[in-house]
Design an enzyme around this catalytic site. Sequence first.
Site, PDB file in Angstrom:
ATOM      1  N   ASP A  65      33.128  17.070 -49.731  1.00 52.05           N
ATOM      2  CA  ASP A  65      32.441  18.178 -50.399  1.00 52.05           C
ATOM      3  C   ASP A  65      30.920  18.026 -50.284  1.00 52.05           C
ATOM      4  OD1 ASP A  65      31.810  20.372 -51.892  1.00 52.05           O
ATOM      5  OD2 ASP A  65      32.448  19.532 -53.806  1.00 52.05           O
ATOM      6  N   ASP A  68      29.819  19.100 -46.346  1.00 54.04           N
ATOM      7  CA  ASP A  68      29.695  20.487 -45.838  1.00 54.04           C
ATOM      8  C   ASP A  68      28.273  21.020 -46.012  1.00 54.04           C
ATOM      9  OD1 ASP A  68      29.922  20.776 -48.605  1.00 54.04           O
ATOM     10  OD2 ASP A  68      31.623  22.154 -48.542  1.00 54.04           O
ATOM     11  N   ASP A  86      32.181  27.257 -51.043  1.00 56.88           N
ATOM     12  CA  ASP A  86      32.089  25.909 -51.597  1.00 56.88           C
ATOM     13  C   ASP A  86      32.342  25.957 -53.106  1.00 56.88           C
ATOM     14  OD1 ASP A  86      31.394  23.323 -52.355  1.00 56.88           O
ATOM     15  OD2 ASP A  86      29.741  23.153 -50.943  1.00 56.88           O
ATOM     16  N   ASP A  90      35.541  24.586 -55.186  1.00 54.04           N
ATOM     17  CA  ASP A  90      35.335  23.589 -56.254  1.00 54.04           C
ATOM     18  C   ASP A  90      36.207  23.941 -57.456  1.00 54.04           C
ATOM     19  OD1 ASP A  90      33.422  22.272 -54.793  1.00 54.04           O
ATOM     20  OD2 ASP A  90      31.712  22.976 -55.959  1.00 54.04           O
TER      21      ASP A  90
HETATM   22  C1  LIG Z   1      25.534   2.098 -50.478  1.00 56.54           C
HETATM   23  C2  LIG Z   1      26.182   3.088 -49.613  1.00 56.54           C
HETATM   24  C3  LIG Z   1      27.177   2.499 -48.683  1.00 56.54           C
HETATM   25  C4  LIG Z   1      26.782   4.141 -50.448  1.00 56.54           C
HETATM   26  C5  LIG Z   1      26.913   5.375 -49.627  1.00 56.54           C
HETATM   27  C6  LIG Z   1      27.681   6.370 -50.375  1.00 56.54           C
HETATM   28  C7  LIG Z   1      27.423   7.758 -49.815  1.00 56.54           C
HETATM   29  C8  LIG Z   1      28.241   8.045 -48.620  1.00 56.54           C
HETATM   30  C9  LIG Z   1      27.497   8.738 -50.920  1.00 56.54           C
HETATM   31  C10 LIG Z   1      28.841   9.207 -51.294  1.00 56.54           C
HETATM   32  C11 LIG Z   1      28.723  10.225 -52.359  1.00 56.54           C
HETATM   33  C12 LIG Z   1      29.965  10.989 -52.640  1.00 56.54           C
HETATM   34  C13 LIG Z   1      31.218  10.236 -52.438  1.00 56.54           C
HETATM   35  C14 LIG Z   1      29.840  11.693 -53.929  1.00 56.54           C
HETATM   36  C15 LIG Z   1      30.633  11.166 -55.030  1.00 56.54           C
HETATM   37  C16 LIG Z   1      30.303  11.900 -56.272  1.00 56.54           C
HETATM   38  C17 LIG Z   1      31.398  12.834 -56.671  1.00 56.54           C
HETATM   39  C18 LIG Z   1      32.380  12.104 -57.517  1.00 56.54           C
HETATM   40  C19 LIG Z   1      30.819  14.003 -57.350  1.00 56.54           C
HETATM   41  C20 LIG Z   1      31.133  15.323 -56.697  1.00 56.54           C
HETATM   42  O1  LIG Z   1      30.338  15.512 -55.649  1.00 56.54           O
HETATM   43  C21 LIG Z   1      30.043  16.808 -55.292  1.00 56.54           C
HETATM   44  C22 LIG Z   1      29.036  16.709 -54.211  1.00 56.54           C
HETATM   45  C23 LIG Z   1      28.840  17.987 -53.425  1.00 56.54           C
HETATM   46  O2  LIG Z   1      28.400  19.040 -54.242  1.00 56.54           O
HETATM   47  P1  LIG Z   1      28.154  20.506 -53.635  1.00 56.54           P
HETATM   48  O3  LIG Z   1      29.334  20.936 -52.849  1.00 56.54           O
HETATM   49  O4  LIG Z   1      27.717  21.370 -54.757  1.00 56.54           O
HETATM   50  O5  LIG Z   1      26.867  20.284 -52.704  1.00 56.54           O
HETATM   51  P2  LIG Z   1      26.630  20.461 -51.165  1.00 56.54           P
HETATM   52  O6  LIG Z   1      27.865  20.701 -50.417  1.00 56.54           O
HETATM   53  O7  LIG Z   1      25.751  19.352 -50.752  1.00 56.54           O
HETATM   54  O8  LIG Z   1      25.725  21.762 -51.132  1.00 56.54           O
HETATM   55  C24 LIG Z   1      26.175  23.053 -51.443  1.00 56.54           C
HETATM   56  C25 LIG Z   1      25.317  24.026 -50.674  1.00 56.54           C
HETATM   57  O9  LIG Z   1      25.449  23.794 -49.269  1.00 56.54           O
HETATM   58  C26 LIG Z   1      25.504  25.024 -48.551  1.00 56.54           C
HETATM   59  N1  LIG Z   1      26.825  25.207 -47.911  1.00 56.54           N
HETATM   60  C27 LIG Z   1      27.898  24.504 -48.320  1.00 56.54           C
HETATM   61  C28 LIG Z   1      29.118  24.698 -47.701  1.00 56.54           C
HETATM   62  C29 LIG Z   1      29.227  25.621 -46.666  1.00 56.54           C
HETATM   63  N2  LIG Z   1      30.418  25.852 -46.053  1.00 56.54           N
HETATM   64  N3  LIG Z   1      28.163  26.317 -46.268  1.00 56.54           N
HETATM   65  C30 LIG Z   1      26.955  26.114 -46.874  1.00 56.54           C
HETATM   66  O10 LIG Z   1      25.977  26.788 -46.478  1.00 56.54           O
HETATM   67  C31 LIG Z   1      25.191  26.106 -49.548  1.00 56.54           C
HETATM   68  O11 LIG Z   1      23.806  26.298 -49.596  1.00 56.54           O
HETATM   69  C32 LIG Z   1      25.697  25.491 -50.850  1.00 56.54           C
HETATM   70  O12 LIG Z   1      25.065  26.065 -51.972  1.00 56.54           O
HETATM   71  O13 LIG Z   1      27.837  16.253 -54.756  1.00 56.54           O
HETATM   72  C33 LIG Z   1      27.260  15.292 -53.952  1.00 56.54           C
HETATM   73  C34 LIG Z   1      26.033  14.770 -54.551  1.00 56.54           C
HETATM   74  C35 LIG Z   1      26.329  13.872 -55.694  1.00 56.54           C
HETATM   75  C36 LIG Z   1      26.000  14.546 -56.992  1.00 56.54           C
HETATM   76  C37 LIG Z   1      25.552  12.605 -55.472  1.00 56.54           C
HETATM   77  C38 LIG Z   1      26.013  11.524 -56.377  1.00 56.54           C
HETATM   78  C39 LIG Z   1      25.498  10.248 -55.908  1.00 56.54           C
HETATM   79  C40 LIG Z   1      25.993   9.106 -56.715  1.00 56.54           C
HETATM   80  C41 LIG Z   1      25.096   7.947 -56.570  1.00 56.54           C
HETATM   81  C42 LIG Z   1      27.410   8.864 -56.389  1.00 56.54           C
HETATM   82  C43 LIG Z   1      27.847   7.461 -56.158  1.00 56.54           C
HETATM   83  C44 LIG Z   1      29.316   7.497 -56.008  1.00 56.54           C
HETATM   84  C45 LIG Z   1      29.885   6.212 -55.506  1.00 56.54           C
HETATM   85  C46 LIG Z   1      29.891   6.140 -54.009  1.00 56.54           C
HETATM   86  C47 LIG Z   1      31.258   6.159 -56.097  1.00 56.54           C
HETATM   87  C48 LIG Z   1      31.777   4.786 -56.218  1.00 56.54           C
HETATM   88  C49 LIG Z   1      32.172   4.514 -57.613  1.00 56.54           C
HETATM   89  C50 LIG Z   1      33.533   3.926 -57.666  1.00 56.54           C
HETATM   90  C51 LIG Z   1      33.591   2.901 -58.719  1.00 56.54           C
HETATM   91  C52 LIG Z   1      34.537   4.970 -57.874  1.00 56.54           C
HETATM   92  O1  LIG Z   2      28.281  21.395 -62.350  1.00 52.48           O
HETATM   93  P1  LIG Z   2      28.966  22.670 -62.632  1.00 52.48           P
HETATM   94  O2  LIG Z   2      28.035  23.792 -62.936  1.00 52.48           O
HETATM   95  O3  LIG Z   2      30.097  22.549 -63.558  1.00 52.48           O
HETATM   96  O4  LIG Z   2      29.722  23.036 -61.252  1.00 52.48           O
HETATM   97  C1  LIG Z   2      29.219  23.531 -60.156  1.00 52.48           C
HETATM   98  C2  LIG Z   2      28.504  22.734 -59.156  1.00 52.48           C
HETATM   99  O5  LIG Z   2      28.676  21.361 -59.290  1.00 52.48           O
HETATM  100  C3  LIG Z   2      28.924  23.171 -57.813  1.00 52.48           C
HETATM  101  O6  LIG Z   2      28.427  22.358 -56.812  1.00 52.48           O
HETATM  102  C4  LIG Z   2      28.546  24.625 -57.611  1.00 52.48           C
HETATM  103  O7  LIG Z   2      28.846  25.007 -56.318  1.00 52.48           O
HETATM  104  C5  LIG Z   2      29.257  25.456 -58.638  1.00 52.48           C
HETATM  105  O8  LIG Z   2      29.029  26.803 -58.492  1.00 52.48           O
HETATM  106  C6  LIG Z   2      29.057  24.999 -60.026  1.00 52.48           C
HETATM  107  O9  LIG Z   2      27.873  25.413 -60.629  1.00 52.48           O
HETATM  108 MG   LIG Z   3      31.496  21.757 -53.584  1.00 57.88          MG
HETATM  109 MG   LIG Z   4      29.870  20.971 -50.824  1.00 53.26          MG
END
Ligand SMILES: CC(C)CCC[C@@H](C)CCC[C@@H](C)CCC[C@@H](C)CCOC[C@@H](COP(=O)(O)OP(=O)(O)OC[C@H]1O[C@@H](n2ccc(N)nc2=O)[C@H](O)[C@@H]1O)OCC[C@H](C)CCC[C@H](C)CCC[C@H](C)CCCC(C)C
Ligand SMILES: O=P([O-])([O-])O[C@@H]1[C@@H](O)[C@H](O)[C@@H](O)[C@H](O)[C@@H]1O
Ligand SMILES: [Mg+2]
Ligand SMILES: [Mg+2]
Length: 188
Positions: A65, A68, A86, A90
Amino acid sequence: MVLNNYRENVRGYLEAIVRPLARAGVTPNTITVLGLLISLAGAYFFYRGEQVIAALVLLFGSLIDALDGTLARLTGKTSRFGAFLDSTFDRISDGAVLFGIALGNLVDWRVAFIAFMGSYLVSYERCRAELAGSGRLAVGIAERAERLLIIIITALFGYVEYGLYAVAVLAWITVLQRLYAAYQRLKE
Ligand SMILES: CC(C)CCC[C@@H](C)CCC[C@@H](C)CCC[C@@H](C)CCOC[C@@H](COP(=O)(O)OP(=O)(O)OC[C@H]1O[C@@H](n2ccc(N)nc2=O)[C@H](O)[C@@H]1O)OCC[C@H](C)CCC[C@H](C)CCC[C@H](C)CCCC(C)C
Ligand SMILES: O=P([O-])([O-])O[C@@H]1[C@@H](O)[C@H](O)[C@@H](O)[C@H](O)[C@@H]1O
Ligand SMILES: [Mg+2]
Ligand SMILES: [Mg+2]
């Protein structure tokens, strides 16, 4: 809000993963669909009562997620439909995971329902308030990333039941936080 702040810290790693995909011509929407399928698989493992596998699959789905959007930004292929897809996927993923946990009898279904309602409301509030002109309403203690991580970590240790109690409470606190933030920004 807290985890969202770490996006920049992991951007480099995520870009390294998507570069080969970009070269292979994979589109962001394809990754979005793949992410949903993986999350649905995670929900299925919850339904089967296999929490640890479910957590690992869900973690992988969350990574996808994040990929993308990273791919879209890196290749200049962000699109409004992609953003819509996206967000919509979600919601399907969030609902399926909570439904899977409830169906797998890993928690009282009423707790899952309260968590479900809170989670959906949090996201809906942001969408509705932003449509009304609030500006970015990414506020609150339990946004999607926090809610997912709570479920993943507690499931990894076999305690997703407690994860759901936490999500049920924290999501509703976030509902109130967003209600207040929206009031502040939209009252006039
Ligand atoms: C030390 C290193 C080796 C570590 C490296 C690790 C990395 C690889 C990082 C991994 C992070 C990842 C696994 C996230 C885990 C967190 C997760 C539980 C939370 C959910 O995450 C959601 C994620 C994505 O959110 P969105 O979909 O909203 O965002 P995007 O897709 O980026 O953007 C949307 C945007 O894009 C455009 N678009 C999208 C799709 C499409 N088809 N067309 C498009 O145009 C459009 O503009 C859309 O609006 O969120 C990711 C970020 C997250 C919040 C970062 C958190 C970081 C944190 C430090 C996490 C650490 C987690 C750790 C690895 C877990 C281990 C813990 C263990 C004990 C379980
Ligand atoms: O954090 P939240 O607002 O519950 O959940 C969401 C975001 O995390 C997500 O990435 C976005 O695409 C949704 O539209 C929504 O806003
Ligand atoms: Mg998403
Ligand atoms: Mg995404």
